[in-house]
Design an enzyme around this catalytic site. Structure first.
Site, short mmCIF file in Angstrom:
data_model
loop_
_atom_site.label_atom_id
_atom_site.label_comp_id
_atom_site.label_asym_id
_atom_site.label_seq_id
_atom_site.Cartn_x
_atom_site.Cartn_y
_atom_site.Cartn_z
N GLU A 25 0.98 -8.92 -14.04
CA GLU A 25 0.07 -7.87 -13.61
C GLU A 25 0.76 -6.52 -13.56
OE1 GLU A 25 -2.02 -10.82 -10.43
OE2 GLU A 25 -1.59 -8.76 -9.87
N CYS A 84 2.63 0.46 -11.17
CA CYS A 84 3.32 -0.58 -10.40
C CYS A 84 3.65 -1.72 -11.36
CB CYS A 84 2.38 -1.04 -9.29
SG CYS A 84 3.02 -2.37 -8.30
N CYS A 132 7.64 -15.74 -8.23
CA CYS A 132 8.76 -15.23 -7.42
C CYS A 132 9.31 -16.40 -6.62
CB CYS A 132 8.28 -14.13 -6.47
SG CYS A 132 9.60 -13.42 -5.46
N CYS A 149 7.48 -15.63 0.12
CA CYS A 149 6.88 -14.99 1.30
C CYS A 149 5.49 -15.61 1.52
CB CYS A 149 6.79 -13.48 1.12
SG CYS A 149 8.42 -12.75 0.84
N CYS A 165 2.10 -13.82 0.44
CA CYS A 165 2.07 -13.16 -0.87
C CYS A 165 1.60 -14.12 -1.96
CB CYS A 165 3.48 -12.64 -1.19
SG CYS A 165 3.67 -12.07 -2.88
N CYS A 181 -0.36 -7.66 -5.11
CA CYS A 181 0.40 -8.25 -6.20
C CYS A 181 0.15 -9.75 -6.32
CB CYS A 181 1.88 -7.94 -6.07
SG CYS A 181 2.69 -8.73 -4.69
N1 SAH Z 1 9.43 -8.47 -4.17
C1 SAH Z 1 9.44 -7.11 -3.76
C2 SAH Z 1 8.50 -6.24 -4.54
C3 SAH Z 1 7.14 -6.79 -4.84
S1 SAH Z 1 6.04 -7.01 -3.46
C4 SAH Z 1 9.20 -7.00 -2.28
O1 SAH Z 1 8.84 -7.99 -1.66
O2 SAH Z 1 9.43 -5.90 -1.76
C5 SAH Z 1 5.63 -5.33 -3.04
C6 SAH Z 1 5.16 -5.17 -1.60
O3 SAH Z 1 3.87 -5.77 -1.43
C7 SAH Z 1 6.08 -5.81 -0.58
O4 SAH Z 1 6.35 -4.95 0.50
C8 SAH Z 1 5.28 -7.02 -0.15
O5 SAH Z 1 5.66 -7.46 1.11
C9 SAH Z 1 3.88 -6.50 -0.20
N2 SAH Z 1 2.86 -7.55 -0.22
C10 SAH Z 1 2.89 -8.74 -0.85
N3 SAH Z 1 1.75 -9.43 -0.64
C11 SAH Z 1 0.97 -8.65 0.13
C12 SAH Z 1 -0.34 -8.81 0.69
N4 SAH Z 1 -1.04 -9.91 0.48
N5 SAH Z 1 -0.82 -7.80 1.44
C13 SAH Z 1 -0.11 -6.67 1.63
N6 SAH Z 1 1.13 -6.47 1.15
C14 SAH Z 1 1.67 -7.45 0.40
FE1 SF4 Z 2 8.39 -12.19 -3.90
FE2 SF4 Z 2 6.00 -11.59 -2.92
FE3 SF4 Z 2 8.07 -11.91 -1.27
FE4 SF4 Z 2 7.98 -9.73 -2.86
S1 SF4 Z 2 6.55 -10.24 -1.21
S2 SF4 Z 2 9.73 -11.10 -2.50
S3 SF4 Z 2 6.97 -10.65 -4.68
S4 SF4 Z 2 7.17 -13.50 -2.58
#
Ligand code: SAH
Ligand code: SF4
Length: 362
Positions: free
Chosen positions: A92, A110, A117, A121, A124, A340
């Site tokens: 994406e 972006c 990944c 998390c 996510c 994302c």
């Molecule tokens: N892996 C990196 C970059 C990609 S995620 C990271 O974690 O920083 C980019 C941002 O989107 C991160 O701050 C992540 O915590 C946030 N993010 C991921 N899923 C999300 C969600 N469902 N709602 C809001 N923010 C989210």
């Molecule tokens: Fe990976 Fe999503 Fe965590 Fe960023 S927020 S490190 S993309 S699992």
């Protein structure tokens, strides 16, 4: 096969010199790739056909990603593309536009650095897919060029790039840095280093390595919790002491680069958005000179919900009172699943492809 988008201008010159092409050919190729948005070797008609043939034989290639789906938000300011990369992987990429007075809009792309990944998390959508593969630098650059081609006919251009799409950029370190160099090389895409932000879940050693690259890119650290116990619930791969280690790494990054570090904090209802947590975060960050971006959760995976507006305002107020700068990042394009990993999760689920997690809010 080597993509032309992978080669630095110096490497491209070398490759063309080894094919006995005159020096100015490298400039023509760079112009075609980064100024004119040419996306195939066949379309580089300013090069003699016979040179293009020799380039092909030498394994030099240029292939644009195919668009699987593209959706725009109702206000037209967010466009999200699901792209199939030359290897077949889908990622994406999102374009976010912000009107500015007196000049063209700020247009931020972006980019994704990995398909899936490994960090897992829990909130996510990308994390819930698990890790698939790293995206090579040329395909990170191609994501930016995809939107540049969309903007150019309107007289607009990409002004900023954030590494905040699918994947953890610092877990794909070499390709991320190569892409940054390509995007900022004055002879390639020529974006200012300051117009780039790398967002990381936080790998202290990789942050130190990035600080030593002598780049001027911004760094965002995704913290999400003021203490280690909670952080490890949300980011299962976080280490003990990760909160302290990350803030230390952030301070070292600032000292080495002069670039202020920002903290990303996804606010999750009833999990990390309480007043006590806001006070703890304020105490932790007071005097650190770090800006906090509060991101109300975009519900995707797991049993997590977005916080109330009031809760978000209160969280921010407590931080501000503690002397910590915080802004609420308005989620653009929530109705097109712009968090994302969400769009791909939707498409995978609809087509029965892959083992992606349910896109529902759980
Ligand atoms: N892996 C990196 C970059 C990609 S995620 C990271 O974690 O920083 C980019 C941002 O989107 C991160 O701050 C992540 O915590 C946030 N993010 C991921 N899923 C999300 C969600 N469902 N709602 C809001 N923010 C989210
Ligand atoms: Fe990976 Fe999503 Fe965590 Fe960023 S927020 S490190 S993309 S699992």
């Amino acid at each position: 096969m080597t993509s032309l988008l992978r080669l630095s201008p110096a490497e491209l010159e070398e490759a063309l010199a080894s094919l006995n092409a005159p020096r100015y050919r490298a400039d023509q190729v760079l112009q075609a790739l980064y100024r004119r948005g040419i996306d195939s070797l066949d379309a580089m008609t300013q090069l003699p056909g016979e040179l293009r043939e020799r380039m092909r034989e030498a394994g030099l290639a240029l292939e644009a990603p195919a668009v699987i789906r593209e959706v725009a938000s109702d206000d037209g300011e967010t466009t999200k593309a699901l792209l199939a990369l030359p290897g077949g992987t889908t990622v994406e990429t999102v374009l976010m536009q912000y009107p500015r007075s007196g000049r063209g809009p700020r247009s931020t792309v972006c980019v994704s650095t990995q398909a899936g990944c490994a960090m897992g998390c829990v909130f996510c959508a990308t994390g819930q897919m698990g890790f698939e593969r790293n995206i090579p630098a040329e395909d990170i650059v191609a994501q930016v060029l995809h939107f540049q081609r969309l903007l150019a006919p309107r007289g607009e251009h990409v002004t900023n790039v954030v590494f905040m799409g699918m994947g953890e950029p610092l877990a794909n370190y070499a390709e991320t840095v190569r892409a940054v160099r390509q995007l900022t090389d004055p002879r390639a895409f020529d974006l200012a280093q300051r117009a780039i932000t790398v967002s990381t879940v936080g790998i202290p050693r990789a942050i130190d390595r990035l600080a030593a690259e002598k780049l001027q890119v911004g760094l965002a650290i995704s913290l999400h919790a003021p203490d280690d116990a909670l952080r490890r619930r949300l980011v299962p791969t976080a280490r003990p002491n990760s909160v302290r280690e990350l803030l230390d790494a952030g301070r070292r990054y600032f000292r080495a680069t002069g670039r202020r570090v920002s903290i990303e904090y996804a606010l999750i209802d009833g999990v990390n958005d309480g007043p006590g947590q806001a006070r703890a975060l304020g105490k932790l960050l007071r005097g650190a000179g770090m800006h906090v971006n509060l991101i109300p959760l975009n519900p995707t995976a797991g049993p997590f919900a977005a916080p109330s507006r009031r809760g978000v305002r209160e969280f921010r107020r407590i931080l501000t009172e503690a002397g910590v700068n915080a802004t609420v990042r308005i989620e653009k394009g929530a109705e097109i699943a712009a968090a994302c990993g969400q769009l791909r999760t939707d498409v995978d689920a609809a087509s029965g492809r892959g083992s992606a997690a349910s896109p529902g809010p759980g």
